[in-house]
Motif scaffolding. Structure first.
Motif, PDB file in Angstrom:
ATOM      1  N   ASP A  13       0.662  -1.267  -0.033  1.00 11.44           N
ATOM      2  CA  ASP A  13      -0.226   0.114   0.059  1.00 11.44           C
ATOM      3  C   ASP A  13       0.782   1.341   0.051  1.00 11.44           C
ATOM      4  O   ASP A  13       0.474   2.211  -0.770  1.00 11.44           O
ATOM      5  N   TYR A  14       1.876   1.367   0.761  1.00  6.98           N
ATOM      6  CA  TYR A  14       2.430   2.742   1.153  1.00  6.98           C
ATOM      7  C   TYR A  14       3.066   3.323  -0.321  1.00  6.98           C
ATOM      8  O   TYR A  14       2.739   4.292  -0.759  1.00  6.98           O
ATOM      9  N   SER A  15       4.038   2.593  -0.933  1.00  2.67           N
ATOM     10  CA  SER A  15       4.704   3.105  -2.207  1.00  2.67           C
ATOM     11  C   SER A  15       3.690   2.980  -3.256  1.00  2.67           C
ATOM     12  O   SER A  15       3.698   4.068  -4.136  1.00  2.67           O
ATOM     13  N   GLU A  16       2.703   1.930  -3.221  1.00  6.05           N
ATOM     14  CA  GLU A  16       1.723   1.890  -4.298  1.00  6.05           C
ATOM     15  C   GLU A  16       0.747   2.995  -4.314  1.00  6.05           C
ATOM     16  O   GLU A  16       0.547   3.472  -5.414  1.00  6.05           O
ATOM     17  N   MET A  17       0.309   3.250  -3.288  1.00  8.10           N
ATOM     18  CA  MET A  17      -0.617   4.503  -3.013  1.00  8.10           C
ATOM     19  C   MET A  17       0.071   6.036  -3.821  1.00  8.10           C
ATOM     20  O   MET A  17      -0.395   6.660  -4.506  1.00  8.10           O
ATOM     21  N   LEU A  18       1.345   5.986  -3.354  1.00  7.29           N
ATOM     22  CA  LEU A  18       1.984   7.090  -3.634  1.00  7.29           C
ATOM     23  C   LEU A  18       2.494   6.928  -5.202  1.00  7.29           C
ATOM     24  O   LEU A  18       1.957   8.055  -5.983  1.00  7.29           O
ATOM     25  N   ARG A  19       2.737   5.880  -5.690  1.00 10.08           N
ATOM     26  CA  ARG A  19       2.743   5.668  -7.184  1.00 10.08           C
ATOM     27  C   ARG A  19       1.649   6.099  -8.044  1.00 10.08           C
ATOM     28  O   ARG A  19       1.639   6.559  -9.036  1.00 10.08           O
ATOM     29  N   THR A  20       0.442   5.475  -7.658  1.00 11.60           N
ATOM     30  CA  THR A  20      -0.717   5.668  -8.317  1.00 11.60           C
ATOM     31  C   THR A  20      -1.210   7.059  -8.252  1.00 11.60           C
ATOM     32  O   THR A  20      -1.555   7.640  -9.340  1.00 11.60           O
ATOM     33  N   ALA A  21      -0.872   7.781  -7.292  1.00 11.02           N
ATOM     34  CA  ALA A  21      -1.037   9.204  -7.405  1.00 11.02           C
ATOM     35  C   ALA A  21      -0.183   9.915  -8.620  1.00 11.02           C
ATOM     36  O   ALA A  21      -0.645  10.827  -9.002  1.00 11.02           O
ATOM     37  N   GLN A  22       1.037   9.686  -8.510  1.00 10.29           N
ATOM     38  CA  GLN A  22       1.983  10.242  -9.397  1.00 10.29           C
ATOM     39  C   GLN A  22       1.888   9.799 -10.900  1.00 10.29           C
ATOM     40  O   GLN A  22       2.200  10.358 -11.672  1.00 10.29           O
ATOM     41  N   GLU A  23       1.115   8.854 -11.047  1.00  6.49           N
ATOM     42  CA  GLU A  23       0.868   8.346 -12.400  1.00  6.49           C
ATOM     43  C   GLU A  23      -0.216   9.299 -13.349  1.00  6.49           C
ATOM     44  O   GLU A  23      -0.339   9.277 -14.504  1.00  6.49           O
ATOM     45  N   VAL A  24      -0.792  10.073 -12.145  1.00  6.27           N
ATOM     46  CA  VAL A  24      -1.913  10.760 -13.080  1.00  6.27           C
ATOM     47  C   VAL A  24      -1.240  12.284 -13.055  1.00  6.27           C
ATOM     48  O   VAL A  24      -1.361  12.895 -11.986  1.00  6.27           O
ATOM     49  N   PRO A  25      -0.944  12.839 -14.254  1.00  7.15           N
ATOM     50  CA  PRO A  25      -0.314  14.223 -14.200  1.00  7.15           C
ATOM     51  C   PRO A  25      -1.250  15.342 -13.456  1.00  7.15           C
ATOM     52  O   PRO A  25      -2.398  15.377 -13.941  1.00  7.15           O
ATOM     53  N   GLY A  26      -0.728  16.065 -12.573  1.00  6.20           N
ATOM     54  CA  GLY A  26      -1.294  17.078 -12.092  1.00  6.20           C
ATOM     55  C   GLY A  26      -2.098  16.702 -10.699  1.00  6.20           C
ATOM     56  O   GLY A  26      -2.710  17.615 -10.058  1.00  6.20           O
ATOM     57  N   ALA A  27      -2.081  15.438 -10.410  1.00  9.20           N
ATOM     58  CA  ALA A  27      -2.931  14.930  -9.232  1.00  9.20           C
ATOM     59  C   ALA A  27      -2.243  15.461  -8.069  1.00  9.20           C
ATOM     60  O   ALA A  27      -1.080  15.504  -7.916  1.00  9.20           O
ATOM     61  N   ARG A  28      -3.126  15.994  -7.255  1.00 10.10           N
ATOM     62  CA  ARG A  28      -2.577  16.570  -5.843  1.00 10.10           C
ATOM     63  C   ARG A  28      -3.264  16.152  -4.823  1.00 10.10           C
ATOM     64  O   ARG A  28      -4.575  15.998  -4.624  1.00 10.10           O
ATOM     65  N   MET A  29      -2.397  15.844  -3.629  1.00 13.67           N
ATOM     66  CA  MET A  29      -2.948  15.229  -2.361  1.00 13.67           C
ATOM     67  C   MET A  29      -2.081  15.188  -1.248  1.00 13.67           C
ATOM     68  O   MET A  29      -0.568  15.603  -1.578  1.00 13.67           O
ATOM     69  N   THR A  30      -2.645  14.882  -0.181  1.00 11.88           N
ATOM     70  CA  THR A  30      -1.626  14.810   1.037  1.00 11.88           C
ATOM     71  C   THR A  30      -1.504  13.542   1.494  1.00 11.88           C
ATOM     72  O   THR A  30      -2.800  12.625   1.712  1.00 11.88           O
ATOM     73  N   PHE A  31      -0.296  13.272   2.058  1.00 13.71           N
ATOM     74  CA  PHE A  31      -0.157  11.929   2.738  1.00 13.71           C
ATOM     75  C   PHE A  31       0.064  12.129   4.115  1.00 13.71           C
ATOM     76  O   PHE A  31       1.193  12.692   4.471  1.00 13.71           O
ATOM     77  N   ASN A  32      -0.725  11.273   5.185  1.00 13.48           N
ATOM     78  CA  ASN A  32      -0.160  11.725   6.869  1.00 13.48           C
ATOM     79  C   ASN A  32       0.493  10.496   7.215  1.00 13.48           C
ATOM     80  O   ASN A  32       0.091   9.353   6.884  1.00 13.48           O
ATOM     81  N   LEU A  33       1.846  10.752   7.764  1.00 13.23           N
ATOM     82  CA  LEU A  33       2.714   9.573   8.108  1.00 13.23           C
ATOM     83  C   LEU A  33       2.959   9.543   9.546  1.00 13.23           C
ATOM     84  O   LEU A  33       3.420  10.859  10.186  1.00 13.23           O
ATOM     85  N   VAL A  34       2.751   8.650  10.466  1.00 18.78           N
ATOM     86  CA  VAL A  34       2.621   8.635  11.781  1.00 18.78           C
ATOM     87  C   VAL A  34       4.245   8.166  12.244  1.00 18.78           C
ATOM     88  O   VAL A  34       4.681   7.247  11.692  1.00 18.78           O
ATOM     89  N   PRO A  35       4.534   9.027  12.995  1.00 16.90           N
ATOM     90  CA  PRO A  35       6.243   8.906  13.336  1.00 16.90           C
ATOM     91  C   PRO A  35       6.833   7.626  13.975  1.00 16.90           C
ATOM     92  O   PRO A  35       7.470   7.059  13.393  1.00 16.90           O
ATOM     93  N   THR A  36       5.843   6.676  14.612  1.00 17.91           N
ATOM     94  CA  THR A  36       6.163   5.584  15.033  1.00 17.91           C
ATOM     95  C   THR A  36       6.112   4.474  13.684  1.00 17.91           C
ATOM     96  O   THR A  36       6.600   3.467  13.756  1.00 17.91           O
ATOM     97  N   LEU A  37       5.251   4.902  12.831  1.00 16.22           N
ATOM     98  CA  LEU A  37       5.314   4.053  11.629  1.00 16.22           C
ATOM     99  C   LEU A  37       6.750   4.233  10.907  1.00 16.22           C
ATOM    100  O   LEU A  37       7.317   3.381  10.358  1.00 16.22           O
ATOM    101  N   LEU A  38       7.107   5.718  10.661  1.00 21.09           N
ATOM    102  CA  LEU A  38       8.431   6.058   9.994  1.00 21.09           C
ATOM    103  C   LEU A  38       9.582   5.148  10.958  1.00 21.09           C
ATOM    104  O   LEU A  38      10.339   4.655  10.138  1.00 21.09           O
TER     105      LEU A  38
END
Length: 555
Positions: free
Chosen positions: A37-62
């Motif tokens: 999911d994590y990199s896949e969600m990011l890549r899916t967003a980046q595949e669409v030119p101009g798509a804009r969004m925010t990802f929230n990441l929890v520090p303990t997850l990092l």
């Protein structure tokens, strides 16, 4: 007519599965979601030119992702997956048979003949009896199919290893399994850098939550739960340590800087839980913005949300910009659309947004939801739906995708004179406090803090906090309280109970004190295995012709 801005916030979070007692990671979900999911969600967003969004990441997850990246994580489930069945003890065989069907049955077991066959072989017998029916090849095939269930769209399309094993389907070898794990290890190792690079490139905005995903208002003062629900039954001794809430925010920012790069960021408070005291801390600690649920806004306004157009604008409280999510639209993604045709689901959502845009020209709709758990219920890990949604939003001149920062730029925020306390679930804190199990956990947390933490300790600053303070912050995480009580039964309740108590045990040990005997006994009542589940409470749905709240129908 001005376009309606749409701000999507995908919240990426897993509990802290690192066990201070054993030094092991007790559950694999951070690793497996990183694969799927994590990199896949990011890549899916980046595949669409101009798509804009925010990802929230929890520090303990990092932190956990970094542990996997560097090889520090000693994951109990992954060790079981890597082990040759020929070398397994009877206990280890039972563990594999008991654990490795923990996937979405309809999406990941039923469609695959061999996995389905293994599920029938397991049957409904006790774990040890079922494990005795599994031959060595059965166990190895089960290991591989469990792992394959966690491959997402891109791996299934692009990885020769994954494609070959899906086609093979049966009689996997140790070499097959190790090749698959090697592929997964590489994907997980690249996740943090992918998000860092995306933020640097400006293709997404990254926000964070406080360090261990705590319910900030309850740390500031647990009595605030009565302001959100007057009949709440609370612990006899209130938990009131706003300095802990501040440390959660401050240390979370430091951990994010370490793993993502140093810059100011917005904050999604864990579970959208807010109060005046919590938001004051966020503002003082430099958060760019915060967000919560529409129920909080409704309870903060004199006339509520009789006019829903009031939802579709930014607000500010004590100088901190605030967004409030559209609950129904967010929950349609999280809980409804998985059962729809992906294209029709995306069209339905965009049409609903167009309707809002006509009613509120130039408005702002905020959609906030879990960015990982729902996709196992979707076809092809949600890829067809997300592609259709992003392309639909981008191609519609009446709609404009934005990050939160872009949404707030140039807009005048409406000031709130008061802020109602609550969370994104029912507008209260009932999920985390009020049940006797939850209250017991709060009492034990309070006793441990009072016995071990000095004012000097909690004021510690810098990259390396005292060990005692780290255990305290992790014990204050929301996840343990989520699984206590009757709201969310799970087969892994014993693990979550143990992780909470082990943090408290480690807290006592870190300052050289004896561990109280009660911390060696579970809080959670044993899970009763039954095909019939009695209702735990009355349901109180709002009968309005709208599927507006998933939690309306839970009891």
């Amino acid at each position: 007519m001005q376009a309606l801005q749409v701000a999507l916030i995908w919240h990426m979070h897993q509990p802290d599965y690192r066990d201070p007692a054993s030094g092991r990671t007790l559950l694999p979900w951070t690793y497996l979601h990183a694969v799927k999911d994590y990199s896949e969600m990011l890549r899916t967003a980046q595949e669409v030119p101009g798509a804009r969004m925010t990802f929230n990441l929890v520090p303990t997850l990092l932190e956990q992702l970094a542990d996997y990246q560097t090889g520090r994580a000693k994951d109990l489930w992954l060790e079981a997956a890597r082990k040759d069945p020929l070398e397994m003890t009877a206990e280890e065989r039972t563990f594999v048979v008991n654990s490795f069907f923990s996937v979405h049955h309809e999406r990941h077991i039923r469609p695959h003949g061999r996995y389905r066959e293994l599920a029938r072989l397991r049957g409904d017998d006790s774990d040890s009896a079922a494990a005795k029916r599994f031959q060595l090849q059965d166990l190895r095939d089960l290991q591989v199919w469990f792992l394959l269930a966690w491959s997402g769209h891109y791996l299934r399309r692009e990885s020769a290893t994954v494609r070959t094993l899906l086609h093979k389907g049966v009689a996997f070898s140790e070499g097959d399994k190790q090749a698959l794990l090697g592929c997964y290890d590489q994907v997980v190792a690249e996740v943090l850098q992918a998000f860092r690079q995306a933020e640097q490139d400006g293709t997404v905005e990254l926000s964070i939550s406080p360090y261990a995903h705590p319910i900030l208002p309850l740390l500031c003062d647990s009595e605030i739960a009565r302001s959100a629900r007057k009949d709440a039954l609370l612990p006899t001794e209130p938990f009131s340590f706003p300095e802990d809430a501040r440390q959660q925010v401050r240390y979370g920012q430091q951990v994010a800087a370490r793993h993502l790069g140093e810059r100011p960021r917005g904050v999604w408070p864990a579970e959208g839980a807010v109060s005046a005291a919590a938001l004051t801390i966020l503002q003082q600690e430099g958060a760019l913005w915060a967000a919560s649920d529409e129920a909080i806004l409704a309870n903060s306004l004199t006339d509520g949300l009789k006019d829903r157009r009031q939802l579709y604008r930014p607000y500010q409280y004590q100088g901190l910009p605030l967004l409030f999510r559209d609950r129904e639209l967010s929950d349609r993604i999280g809980f409804v659309y998985a059962r729809w045709d992906p294209r029709l689901a995306a069209e339905d959502l965009t049409q609903r947004l167009r309707t809002i845009g006509k009613q509120t020209p130039g408005g702002l709709v905020t959609l906030i939801l879990d960015g990982e758990n729902c996709w196992e219920s979707y076809a092809d890990n949600g890829y067809p739906f997300l592609q259709a949604l992003y392309h639909g939003l981008q191609s519609d001149s009446a709609l404009q995708m934005v990050t939160v920062g872009e949404a707030l730029s140039g807009r005048k925020a409406t000031s709130l004179s008061r802020l109602a306390p609550g969370s994104w679930i029912n507008g209260d804190f009932d999920v985390w406090i009020g049940h006797h199990e939850e209250n017991t956990a709060w009492q034990w947390l309070h006793r441990a803090r009072r016995a071990t933490i000095t004012e000097e300790t909690v004021q510690s600053d810098g990259q390396d906090l005292p060990e005692a303070l780290l255990h305290l912050l992790r014990a204050e995480g929301s996840d343990w309280f989520w699984w206590f009580g009757d709201h969310h039964p799970t087969a892994q309740a014993e693990t979550f109970d143990g992780l909470f108590r082990h943090q408290l045990q480690a807290l006592y040990r870190s300052v050289g004190q004896a561990v109280p005997d009660y911390l060696h006994h579970p809080i959670k009542e044993p899970l009763r295995h039954s095909r019939v589940h009695e209702p735990r409470a009355f349901i109180c749905p709002q009968i309005d012709g709208r599927n507006s709240d998933y939690f309306d129908w839970l009891a």
